[in-house]
Design a protein around this motif. Structure first.
Motif, short mmCIF file in Angstrom:
data_model
loop_
_atom_site.label_atom_id
_atom_site.label_comp_id
_atom_site.label_asym_id
_atom_site.label_seq_id
_atom_site.Cartn_x
_atom_site.Cartn_y
_atom_site.Cartn_z
N THR A 120 1.23 -1.62 0.00
CA THR A 120 -0.11 -0.19 0.31
C THR A 120 1.10 1.62 -0.02
O THR A 120 1.99 1.10 0.32
N LEU A 121 0.13 3.06 -0.64
CA LEU A 121 0.66 3.84 -0.26
C LEU A 121 1.20 3.38 1.12
O LEU A 121 0.70 3.60 2.04
N LYS A 122 2.88 4.50 1.25
CA LYS A 122 3.25 4.02 2.87
C LYS A 122 4.63 5.73 2.78
O LYS A 122 4.89 5.96 1.41
N PHE A 123 3.98 5.96 3.71
CA PHE A 123 5.15 7.43 3.49
C PHE A 123 6.06 7.30 5.03
O PHE A 123 5.72 7.04 5.75
N ARG A 124 7.15 7.81 4.12
CA ARG A 124 8.10 7.82 5.91
C ARG A 124 8.94 9.06 5.60
O ARG A 124 9.43 9.66 4.59
N THR A 125 9.79 9.35 6.72
CA THR A 125 10.96 10.23 7.58
C THR A 125 12.59 9.50 7.57
O THR A 125 12.62 8.41 8.22
N LEU A 126 13.04 10.01 6.39
CA LEU A 126 14.67 8.94 6.62
C LEU A 126 15.54 9.78 6.57
O LEU A 126 15.33 11.29 6.35
N LYS A 127 16.27 9.31 7.58
CA LYS A 127 16.96 10.25 7.58
C LYS A 127 18.79 9.62 7.89
O LYS A 127 18.65 7.89 7.63
N PHE A 128 19.55 10.59 6.57
CA PHE A 128 20.65 10.13 6.02
C PHE A 128 21.96 10.34 6.91
O PHE A 128 21.89 11.83 7.29
N ALA A 129 23.28 10.66 7.09
CA ALA A 129 24.39 10.68 6.80
C ALA A 129 24.41 12.39 7.02
O ALA A 129 23.55 13.19 5.82
N ARG A 130 25.02 13.01 6.97
CA ARG A 130 25.24 14.48 7.34
C ARG A 130 24.17 14.96 7.66
O ARG A 130 24.03 15.91 7.25
N GLY A 131 23.13 13.79 8.49
CA GLY A 131 21.62 15.10 8.30
C GLY A 131 20.41 15.49 8.01
O GLY A 131 19.53 15.61 8.12
N LEU A 132 21.07 14.74 6.85
CA LEU A 132 19.82 14.73 5.27
C LEU A 132 18.65 13.74 5.93
O LEU A 132 18.66 13.15 6.24
N LEU A 133 17.74 15.21 5.89
CA LEU A 133 16.34 15.06 5.94
C LEU A 133 15.11 14.04 4.65
O LEU A 133 15.24 15.59 3.30
N VAL A 134 14.79 12.80 4.56
CA VAL A 134 13.87 13.03 3.05
C VAL A 134 12.45 12.38 2.85
O VAL A 134 12.74 11.15 4.18
N ARG A 135 12.36 12.95 2.97
CA ARG A 135 10.33 12.23 2.88
C ARG A 135 10.26 10.96 2.12
O ARG A 135 10.65 11.37 0.65
N VAL A 136 9.99 10.26 1.95
CA VAL A 136 9.90 8.97 1.20
C VAL A 136 8.39 8.11 1.34
O VAL A 136 7.42 9.07 1.92
N MET A 137 7.77 8.87 -0.38
CA MET A 137 6.72 7.81 -0.21
C MET A 137 6.81 6.79 -2.07
O MET A 137 7.39 6.36 -2.74
N GLU A 138 6.36 5.45 -1.48
CA GLU A 138 6.46 4.66 -2.08
C GLU A 138 5.18 4.01 -2.07
O GLU A 138 4.61 3.45 -0.59
N GLY A 139 5.25 2.98 -2.80
CA GLY A 139 3.90 1.77 -3.05
C GLY A 139 3.52 1.49 -4.10
O GLY A 139 4.49 1.76 -5.34
#
Ligand code: ADP
Length: 466
Positions: free
Chosen positions: A121-140
């Motif tokens: 199903t469609l899913k949203f999440r926020t991921l935190k990567f190296a060097r403080g990079l914040l990314v919003r992800v939507m997948e489905g």
């Protein structure tokens, strides 16, 4: 802490309360604004991700030989292809990466690799990567050219974080400033509001027993401070009245005491000068004893009043049978009344009782009956009548004397007041009898009134509510 707080001035404490309240309100407001903005920006980015998702679904071509690729033409083959600023990935059902689009290949985004999406199903999440990079992800799951694929779109959240960070920074800078300004403002307002109180305190400090007629300034009697000043001024007025009554009483008492003393001295001096005649000496001693008796009566009356004044609490009451008390008073005055051929009658049902201090009630009746005998003419009748009415017990002492003119009815119970001073003194009166009677009755919770019966004699009434 409590004593530190209590040692501070009211204006200081008010200013601190004001600053604390402002800080609380500001903090709550800033927090609310922060939450609203964060929510709005988060919703915006999710909306963009959805639109990116749809664009990816529409614009990606699946080719058996070349694999998946971004369609360079528009959906209808003519218009330019929509650009996409999002970073996206297209995966096959079995976890194979078909296409990966990174808009800025030189950024760190390029190095991020995530496992194949598994979401059904469609899913949203926020991921935190190296060097403080914040990314919003939507997948489905999505469909590209009729084939089901898994699509994952990314959006950088750093911009949102920066905006929210700015809000926090501005709030953090403005907050102490606002609170300090609130504290200063609160202090100034409190100082201004309490200024009348300072003026009152200064004026109150100046008021002494010599200047009891002065009053506190009261520019606005309707506000809180005005009401305080009004109450204080009323208290001052009562104090002034009691003080002048006390002064008058002291002056009257001194005068009353001086008169017999002067007489004593004068009579003594005359006796010393021409003291050869034993008959004249006997007469002198007789009048000196008379004056001494007058002094004793006066001092006794003053002491009785002083004792009643000193014991402020109500009298200790018991059930007093009025008929037996009146009989006692009649027996006490029978001889005195007989000397003037007066008849002393008592009319009282046997069951009339009141809750009272018997001694005080007796004292009041003695003074009333004594006065009646003194003022009533010879061969007259003095009636003492007691009865129980609907909700009170009424005891009246009635005589056929000259009565008391209406204009004196108020003053008659004041200490040392006499209608005819010379006559009263000649009878040996102290001018305190009615004052004592009034006080004695009031200490028992009753009241004493003089009924308007002039010139047909006087009727004094003692009334007790039951
Ligand atoms: P006094 O010792 O002078 O009697 P009181 O306080 O008992 O003092 O009375 C005050 C004054 O009231 C008296 O001086 C008198 O003028 C008047 N008075 C009191 N009782 C009577 C009364 N029954 N009839 C007329 N005048 C009275």
């Amino acid at each position: 802490m409590k004593s530190w707080w209590q040692r501070r001035s009211v204006r200081f404490r008010l200013a601190l309360w004001y600053a604390a309240a402002t800080a609380f309100v500001l903090f709550a407001f800033a927090w609310f604004v922060y939450e609203v903005i964060e929510h709005r920006l988060g919703a915006d980015i999710d909306r963009q991700l959805r639109s990116d998702f749809e664009v990816v679904e529409a614009q990606v071509d699946l080719d058996a030989e070349e694999g998946a690729q971004w369609n360079v033409h528009g959906a209808h083959g003519d218009e330019p292809s929509p650009t996409i600023s999002a970073w996206f990935e297209v995966w096959s059902d079995n976890g194979e990466l078909l296409l990966r689009h990174v808009p800025f290949p030189n950024t760190s985004n390029n190095n991020v690799s995530l496992p194949a999406p598994t979401a059904s199903t469609l899913k949203f999440r926020t991921l935190k990567f190296a060097r403080g990079l914040l990314v919003r992800v939507m997948e489905g799951p999505g469909r590209v050219e009729g084939r089901s694929v898994l699509i994952r779109v990314f959006r950088d959240q750093m911009e949102i974080r920066r905006t929210l960070g700015e809000i926090i920074k501005v709030s953090a800078l403005g907050f102490p400033l606002a609170v300090t300004l609130a504290a200063i403002g609160g202090y100034l307002i409190a100082t201004r509001s309490l200024r009348p109180l300072d003026a009152m305190a200064r004026q109150a400090r100046r008021i002494s027993s010599e200047s009891l007629s002065e009053r506190l300034p009261n520019p606005n009697p309707n506000d809180e401070l005005g009401r305080l000043a009004t109450v204080f001024n009323e208290t001052l007025a009562r104090l002034e009245a009691s003080f002048s009554e006390l002064q008058r009483f002291t002056a009257d008492a001194s005068h009353e005491l001086r008169s017999p003393l002067t007489a004593l001295r004068a009579v003594g001096e005359v006796a010393l000068r021409d003291g050869s005649d034993p008959v004249a000496l006997c007469e002198t001693i007789g009048s000196m004893l008379e004056e001494a008796q007058r002094l004793t009566d006066l001092v006794d009356a003053l002491l009785t009043l002083a004792r009643m004044d000193a014991t402020k609490a109500d009298a200790v009451r018991e059930e007093v049978n009025i008929a037996s008390l009146l009989d006692e008073v009649r027996d006490q005055f029978e001889v005195l009344a007989n000397e003037k051929r007066q008849t002393l009658t008592v009319t009282c049902p046997g069951d009339v009782t009141v809750q009272a201090d018997r001694t005080l009630l007796h004292l009041a009746l003695v003074n009333l009956v004594h006065n009646a005998i003194q003022h009533a003419p010879v061969d007259s009748q003095i009636s003492i009548i007691a009865m129980r009415n609907a909700n009170e017990v009424d005891i009246s002492v009635k005589d056929n004397g000259p009565g008391i003119p209406c204009e004196y009815h108020e003053k008659i119970f004041e200490r040392f007041f006499r209608v005819d001073k010379a006559r009263s003194r000649a009878h040996g009166g102290t001018g305190l009898g009615l004052a004592i009677a009034k006080q004695a009755v009031e200490r028992n919770g009753g009241r004493i009134i003089l009924e308007d019966n002039s010139p047909g004699g006087s009727v004094f009434r003692i009334q007790f509510e039951t």
